[in-house]
Design an enzyme around this catalytic site. Structure first.
Site, PDB file in Angstrom:
ATOM      1  N   HIS A 283       0.813  -1.065  -0.037  1.00  0.00           N
ATOM      2  CA  HIS A 283      -0.015  -0.143  -0.158  1.00  0.00           C
ATOM      3  C   HIS A 283       0.922   0.991  -0.096  1.00  0.00           C
ATOM      4  CE1 HIS A 283      -3.457  -2.360   0.316  1.00  0.00           C
ATOM      5  NE2 HIS A 283      -3.269  -2.474   1.788  1.00  0.00           N
TER       6      HIS A 283
ATOM      7  N   TYR B  84     -11.185  -1.109 -10.506  1.00  0.00           N
ATOM      8  CA  TYR B  84     -11.969  -2.112  -9.763  1.00  0.00           C
ATOM      9  C   TYR B  84     -13.147  -2.357 -10.596  1.00  0.00           C
ATOM     10  CZ  TYR B  84     -14.278  -4.387  -6.001  1.00  0.00           C
ATOM     11  OH  TYR B  84     -14.960  -5.350  -5.228  1.00  0.00           O
TER      12      TYR B  84
END
Length: 341
Positions: free
Chosen positions: A158, A242
């Site tokens: 991340h 996504y």
């Protein structure tokens, strides 16, 4: 104090620190900001920051980079399966994902928690010492798992580009997955309540306030995303949305397949498409999850429905994120999916 990345560690203003203390129980050991860029982390990040920057990537590596709750795990499973388990017969597929595809950044976020891998007596520490007796857990269990995992290494992070090796894109391939910020806010809020190492105690609206004010760990969201987006013409980065993966998974899997220069058969691609329910992310360690939240609102995996924020966020919070998005996407071209004009 300066880091190898060139960032300077800055303490929070009193008001910000007080809100962190109130809302994030596990962050009471302290939070910091890194300037320039405003990166926001818990204080233990300082211990590992230069180790992250110095991490040696290999040409065969694939780095899955995301802001939290943007489809990271899904992407990891797709890529690991493509590269290590195309026929669904690899016995290592039953291992927790954090072993097969180690998260580079986990050591600092787990530091001081009940599952701290640097602390003797925790399951992660003891398992690591047994498997690697010549290694020191204090140097970072997950950092070393990422180093030691079998080639081709599928590594997760991340962390943004500016906190990693400046030669990253010249060395290996990076897949950056991004997601509608409103759905990210909902999923990250649940995640922050579920994991004991975060233990968020505030309301959803409190969480949205942290999100748009860039006081969530791994933020600022838009800086994170733009660092990747501005590199999108580089041949070694592949940006996925996504929503595209949810709408047309086969097409997106084929795009990843082409990016990774693989040679899977149609049958293997179709196997990749087959539905798999895999909750085996962190193993069965109850040190990590809040069972009350788990039983009430679900675990690490939930529906993952695109647009589910409409059922979870207030109109006021939706408007707040939309205004924030509009302001932060003014300088982005129209091909960027989440731009609000």
């Amino acid at each position: 104090m300066s880091l190898k990345s060139g960032h300077r560690i800055v303490p929070l203003l009193f008001e910000e620190a007080e809100k962190q203390y109130q809302h994030f129980h596990r962050y009471r050991t302290g939070t910091i900001r890194l300037d320039p860029d405003g990166w926001f982390f818990t204080t233990p990040f300082i211990i590992f920051a230069d180790k992250y920057y110095d991490f040696k990537f290999k040409p065969s590596d694939v780095l899955i980079m995301t802001y939290p709750k943007s489809g990271t795990t899904w992407t990891q499973e797709i890529v690991w399966t493509m590269m290590h388990n195309p026929n669904f017969n690899n016995p290592k597929a039953t291992l927790p994902l954090l072993v097969r595809s180690p998260p580079l950044h986990f050591d600092f976020i787990m530091y001081g928690s009940a599952a701290d891998p640097t602390a003797p007596g925790t399951s992660l520490h003891d398992t690591f010492v047994q498997a690697h007796p010549n290694r020191n857990p204090k140097d970072g269990v997950f950092l070393q798992l990422a180093e030691l995992t079998e080639d081709p290494r599928i590594i997760k992070t991340h962390l943004p580009f500016s906190l990693l090796s400046p030669s990253l894109l010249e060395t290996c391939k990076v897949i950056y997955m991004t997601r509608d910020p409103k759905d990210v806010a909902v999923s990250y809020c649940h995640h922050s309540k579920l994991l004991k190492m975060i233990n968020f105690l505030g309301s959803t609206s409190d969480f949205v306030e942290h999100f748009v004010n860039d006081t969530l760990v791994y933020g600022p969201f838009w800086t994170h995303l733009k660092e990747a987006w501005n590199k999108r013409s580089h041949p070694n980065i592949h940006i996925c949305f996504y929503e595209d993966m949810k709408a047309n998974p086969k097409e997106e899997i084929l795009r990843i397949h082409k990016f990774l220069d693989l040679d899977l058969t149609e049958s293997q691609i179709n196997k990749e498409m087959s539905k798999r329910e895999d909750d085996n992310i962190m193993g069965s360690d109850n040190e990590i999850m809040n069972t009350k939240i788990l039983n009430k609102d679900g675990g690490f995996f939930r529906k993952g429905v695109t647009g589910d924020y409409k059922n979870k966020l207030s109109e006021e919070d939706i408007q707040k994120i939309n205004e924030w998005t509009k302001e932060n996407t003014r300088d982005m071209d129209d091909e960027f999916k989440y731009k609000i004009k």
